[in-house]
Design a protein around this motif. Sequence first.
Motif, PDB file in Angstrom:
ATOM      1  N   GLN A   1       0.830  -1.196   0.000  1.00  0.00           N
ATOM      2  CA  GLN A   1       0.000   0.000   0.000  1.00  0.00           C
ATOM      3  C   GLN A   1       0.869   1.252   0.000  1.00  0.00           C
ATOM      4  N   PRO A   2       0.314   2.369  -0.448  1.00  0.00           N
ATOM      5  CA  PRO A   2       1.075   3.623  -0.399  1.00  0.00           C
ATOM      6  C   PRO A   2       1.309   4.063   1.043  1.00  0.00           C
ATOM      7  N   PRO A   3       2.289   4.943   1.274  1.00  0.00           N
ATOM      8  CA  PRO A   3       2.546   5.420   2.633  1.00  0.00           C
ATOM      9  C   PRO A   3       1.313   6.075   3.240  1.00  0.00           C
ATOM     10  N   THR A   4       1.208   5.977   4.550  1.00  0.00           N
ATOM     11  CA  THR A   4       0.084   6.596   5.241  1.00  0.00           C
ATOM     12  C   THR A   4       0.266   8.110   5.297  1.00  0.00           C
ATOM     13  N   ILE A   5      -0.833   8.827   5.384  1.00  0.00           N
ATOM     14  CA  ILE A   5      -0.785  10.285   5.484  1.00  0.00           C
ATOM     15  C   ILE A   5      -0.446  10.699   6.912  1.00  0.00           C
ATOM     16  N   THR A   6      -1.002   9.981   7.865  1.00  0.00           N
ATOM     17  CA  THR A   6      -0.737  10.257   9.278  1.00  0.00           C
ATOM     18  C   THR A   6       0.142   9.153   9.853  1.00  0.00           C
ATOM     19  N   THR A   7       0.605   9.335  11.074  1.00  0.00           N
ATOM     20  CA  THR A   7       1.386   8.293  11.733  1.00  0.00           C
ATOM     21  C   THR A   7       0.487   7.484  12.653  1.00  0.00           C
ATOM     22  N   PHE A   8       0.865   6.247  12.884  1.00  0.00           N
ATOM     23  CA  PHE A   8       0.100   5.409  13.804  1.00  0.00           C
ATOM     24  C   PHE A   8       0.251   5.905  15.234  1.00  0.00           C
TER      25      PHE A   8
END
Length: 464
Positions: A248-255
């Motif tokens: 999947q593409p990188p997340t916009i926010t962090t976990f």
Amino acid sequence: MSNPDIPTDPSTMTAVELVSAYTAGALSPVEATQAILDAIAERDDAVNAYCLVDPERALVQAKESEQRWHSGHVRGLLDGVPISIKDVFLTEGWPTRRGSRAIAADVPWPVDSPVAAHLRADGMVFLGKTATPELAWKATTDSALNGVTRNPVDPTRTAGGSSGGSAAAVAAGMGPVSVGTDGGGSIRIPAAFCGIVGFKPTHGRIPLYPASPFGPLAHAGPMTRTVEDAALLMDILSLPDPRDPTAQPPTITTFRGELHRDVRGLTVAYSPTLGFVDVDPEVSSVVGNAVERLAGAGLRVVNADPGFTDPLAAFEDLWAAGAATLLSKFPAGSRELVDPGLGEVWDRGANLGAVAYLDARATAADIGIVMGAFHTAHDVLITPTVPIPAFAAGYDVPPGSGLRSWPQWTPFTYPFNLTQQPAISIPAGVTSGGLPVGMQIVGPRHSDDLVLALARYAEAILAD
């Protein structure tokens, strides 16, 4: 001056606590690493979590981290935190034998998998590799190569599998965090049996290389003592890698940034049996009591089954096809070397036709559609992680149960590999005999941050 809020024994500390201690100057990565290596030397004979320990390499990495901390140029989120890696991930300089005598150790191992590469880039300290059943094929951890991995809570019991070595290492204080894989429950099952946190993210969220022969069933994920540590590891492990075309593409926010979001008011579906599972009464009671506490803490809990029937046959066909695909590439004569149970799965997969395989994929898609509709009314689903407590070590199925295969005793986990949804196991309590019981939280696809946030909230409620 010592900080009374920081534990003094590094083997009991979480990754977050270790970083806090490094920041405060109360502990160095070398001190932490040495203490954990000492714990491994003292405790692992009784548990057999590790198939490889490399103290020299670990201490070199720890000294490098210590220098970075002293210079103020810390490399990553968990720089200097010791970690173990399941022996299915390629790790430069170490053999990756996957629990199999058919894989030679004395060949070059020059490549890091995405998991190992990201952990290395973050500055983490590699303790060693944890045991797996041969080719991670089953939900207990034993092999002719490495022997039996036992549960630190009760060494007469199984640690579960196939990431049982990782779960046992974390639970026994032989490293605060580890990374496992999950193709049918292999992170969540041992996490539940050993009393730790195990997270299977949405398929493709953590890139894999080489590609798993188990295809869309295969996930990698963190195994930790706290949900917060799992979220931090997710921010490291989910970084992109061009070698996985399905990632999947990188997340916009962090976990970690989403971990403390307000989850009160969410609608939680509690399904004690999924509509078809026989559950041990003590497991049912422990999880039921935990859910009642969550309902009293601001979550809207309703009893609801998703509405699909047991997809055991479809899962076993897909599992067998993956095993046969992998084993078909092994050298001639390997059939006689592998675990007899794995050999039977190999034979089943080799004789599976294309129509049967596609029928199984269609079943997986149908369940995914059911779950998609279910989550329009229910934000998350809660179930027991495993319907039974940990049973005797050295067996694939509970002795005397009459079961023929491991998926039959873990029907809460493999459906959500078929659907590729994020699912986490957190400790819910213990049986009257002191054996851990896990609670599974399942979210819609791509809701990894929500699942982690709700798990953190539940963890806090249940710890009070």
